[in-house]
Scaffold this active site. Structure first.
Site, mmCIF file in Angstrom:
data_model
loop_
_atom_site.group_PDB
_atom_site.id
_atom_site.type_symbol
_atom_site.label_atom_id
_atom_site.label_comp_id
_atom_site.label_asym_id
_atom_site.label_seq_id
_atom_site.Cartn_x
_atom_site.Cartn_y
_atom_site.Cartn_z
ATOM 1 N N HIS A 1 -47.975 14.665 -68.761
ATOM 2 C CA HIS A 1 -47.614 13.655 -67.757
ATOM 3 C C HIS A 1 -48.769 12.680 -67.541
ATOM 4 C CE1 HIS A 1 -46.014 11.750 -64.296
ATOM 5 N NE2 HIS A 1 -46.333 12.638 -63.359
ATOM 6 N N CYS B 1 -46.609 8.639 -59.652
ATOM 7 C CA CYS B 1 -45.888 9.140 -60.833
ATOM 8 C C CYS B 1 -44.636 8.325 -61.153
ATOM 9 C CB CYS B 1 -45.511 10.596 -60.622
ATOM 10 S SG CYS B 1 -46.919 11.622 -60.212
#
Ligand SMILES: CC(C)(COP(=O)(O)OP(=O)(O)OC[C@H]1O[C@@H](n2cnc3c(N)ncnc32)[C@H](O)[C@@H]1OP(=O)(O)O)[C@@H](O)C(=O)NCCC(=O)NCCS
Length: 388
Positions: free
Chosen positions: A336, A86
């Protein structure tokens, strides 16, 4: 040391998109070039792509060259792909930054892209587990939601952080993303909706989680000298740091209510920029789950350790508070798409600093912090300052 400026940025709408991986890259790249008509693909000397698992989700590897070709870019000084789960987007920007600081290149484009909803979202959940320790954790079900739920439980036990406070983060970020036409979710949310949403991993409910989105973002960075001929509104990177304390949750830290690697990185980034937490006007924080934003308030020094729940409750992370956190809607409101997220932070900072963020504009925005994590033990930070 040479200074590095953000001079162009753009992104796609995040969400469940019909567009292919290549088309998302083209859409974001075009938006970045459209944001600064003085830069064209032929000028770009370096190209860095941030992407986590295109091999699994877009059935495509060797993606940096594909992305550059799709945008008409022929990099000759710096070139490659970055994968750091991430946190990939900020790691890619740091790669561009390092190349420019050292004089290896003067003009570098960073693109972040992820296609997560192919072929089906459940496949994305399986893909996500590949970012965790397969031998000891991922294969036993310790995916991201339970991993962050452990932090939420530890924070509740130690500091009394409650479900209302977790929910306030979600409501704030959903209400911010209502003003963002590029966000996955644009309807806002209420406390009732958040607190009645289904339980994912106690105490984290559906609305406390970021979702699986497709999307891409692009940003162009230049040395100060080169920036002078290309923009009269440079935004400089004045601080940056990273810290990693380990991979498997069981190994890196015993007390999951504390994220010392984030505190360490924050202190280094502040020292480099010559500022402190009170100087930050707005922050793009990694709210992959609402507890992550609360712990980030504390480790970044926006409030004392253990006071993160009260910080959101008192409205101190919203407009009119101490520091506006996630004005674009965060990961909870925007979605995301892993490799795109850190680069999307830079696109928001680009708009905010130029006063072009419309109804979500942070008044007088001059200094911004961008933070992503690759799990509770691994953190990446950039500090940007308006240079005009
Ligand atoms: C939370 C999670 C388990 C839910 O997955 P799921 O059970 O398959 O649920 P879906 O994604 O199908 O969503 C169900 C519905 O809720 C909505 N939804 C999902 N997340 C939402 C959110 N944060 N806010 C509002 N609505 C949301 C979806 O749009 C969908 O709506 P629809 O039925 O009208 O289409 C999954 O999104 C997840 O794992 N998220 C975390 C991702 C992650 O780990 N990222 C890395 C972080 S470090």
């Amino acid at each position: 040391m040479r200074r590095v400026a953000l001079i162009a940025a753009g992104l796609t709408r995040f969400g469940i998109r019909q567009a292919t991986y290549r088309e998302l890259i083209q859409e974001a790249g075009k938006a970045a070039f459209d944001s600064n008509k003085n830069v064209s693909p032929k000028d770009i000397e370096g190209f860095v792509l941030s992407s986590v698992f295109p091999e699994r989700s877009a059935f495509q590897s060797h993606v940096a060259c594909l992305a550059a070709e799709s945008l008409g870019v022929r990099p000759r000084k710096l070139f490659g792909r970055v994968e750091n789960m991430c946190g990939s987007g900020i790691v890619a920007i740091r790669t561009a930054y390092t190349a420019i600081v050292t004089g290896l290149a003067d003009l570098v484009m960073v693109v972040g892209a992820e296609k997560m909803n192919v072929p089906v979202p459940t496949e994305a959940a399986l893909n996500m587990i590949t970012g965790l320790d397969r031998d000891w954790e991922g294969s036993y079900g310790l995916a991201a939601p339970p991993m962050f739920a452990l932090s939420a439980q530890a924070h509740a036990a130690k500091y009394g952080t409650n479900e209302e406070q977790l929910s306030m983060v979600s409501v704030k970020n959903h209400n911010h993303s209502k003003n963002n036409p590029y966000a996955h979710f644009q309807k806002g949310s209420t406390m009732e909706q958040v607190m009645c949403s289904r339980m994912i991993s106690t105490p984290l409910r559906l609305f406390h989680c970021s979702t699986m989105s497709d999307g891409a973002a692009a940003a162009i960075f230049a040395s100060e000298e080169r920036a002078k001929g290309l923009t009269d509104k440079p935004i400089f990177i004045t601080g940056t740091a990273q810290a990693a304390h380990g991979y498997a949750v069981a190994n890196f830290h015993r007390d999951l209510s504390h994220w010392p690697a984030l505190k360490e990185a924050a202190n280094d980034a502040y020292a480099m920029a010559g500022i402190g937490p009170d100087d930050i006007d707005f922050a793009e924080l990694h709210d992959c789950f609402s507890i992550a934003e609360i712990i980030a308030y504390e480790e970044l020094g926006f409030c004392e350790k253990g006071e993160g729940g009260k910080f959101i409750e008192q409205g101190l992370s919203d407009y009119g508070g101490k520091v506006v956190v996630n004005p674009r809607g965060g990961l909870i409101g925007c979605g995301h798409p892993l490799g795109a997220t850190g680069v999307a932070h830079a696109t928001e900072i680009f708009l905010q600093m130029r006063g072009e963020a419309g109804p979500r504009q942070v008044p007088g925005a001059k200094i911004a912090l961008s933070h992503t994590n690759s799990g509770p033990g691994e953190h990446h930070i950039l500090i940007f300052e308006k240079g005009f």
